[in-house]
Design a protein around this motif. Sequence first.
Motif, PDB file in Angstrom:
ATOM      1  N   ARG A  12       7.315 -11.825 -43.712  1.00  0.00           N
ATOM      2  CA  ARG A  12       7.961 -10.678 -44.337  1.00  0.00           C
ATOM      3  C   ARG A  12       8.121  -9.540 -43.333  1.00  0.00           C
ATOM      4  NH1 ARG A  12       6.200  -8.243 -50.172  1.00  0.00           N
ATOM      5  NH2 ARG A  12       8.052  -6.989 -50.443  1.00  0.00           N
ATOM      6  N   PHE A  13       7.155  -9.402 -42.437  1.00  0.00           N
ATOM      7  CA  PHE A  13       7.203  -8.349 -41.438  1.00  0.00           C
ATOM      8  C   PHE A  13       8.405  -8.515 -40.512  1.00  0.00           C
ATOM      9  CE2 PHE A  13       6.064  -6.930 -37.131  1.00  0.00           C
ATOM     10  CZ  PHE A  13       5.964  -5.581 -37.365  1.00  0.00           C
ATOM     11  N   LYS A  14       8.666  -9.736 -40.072  1.00  0.00           N
ATOM     12  CA  LYS A  14       9.805  -9.983 -39.187  1.00  0.00           C
ATOM     13  C   LYS A  14      11.115  -9.701 -39.898  1.00  0.00           C
ATOM     14  CE  LYS A  14       7.697 -13.483 -36.259  1.00  0.00           C
ATOM     15  NZ  LYS A  14       7.736 -14.892 -35.852  1.00  0.00           N
ATOM     16  N   PHE A  15      11.193 -10.087 -41.153  1.00  0.00           N
ATOM     17  CA  PHE A  15      12.411  -9.860 -41.927  1.00  0.00           C
ATOM     18  C   PHE A  15      12.665  -8.370 -42.114  1.00  0.00           C
ATOM     19  CE2 PHE A  15      14.550  -9.269 -46.033  1.00  0.00           C
ATOM     20  CZ  PHE A  15      15.732  -9.929 -45.757  1.00  0.00           C
TER      21      PHE A  15
END
Length: 56
Positions: A12-15
């Motif tokens: 989720r962090f990368k997105f």
Amino acid sequence: MKGPDAPKPTSRFKFLLFLLIFIGTAAWGGYVLAKYAHLRGPRPTNPIEDRSLFGR
């Protein structure tokens, strides 16, 4: 399927980081385009006066 070859889900962090960078660059680009359009002034409405249509 859980094993060493199982595809990892996108974190989720990368997105969210990608989304933030994408929106940020789009907003910055729009600001820069508006700033330079404002500095150039209004475009002439007469196509004969608008030399960009016919080349330089």
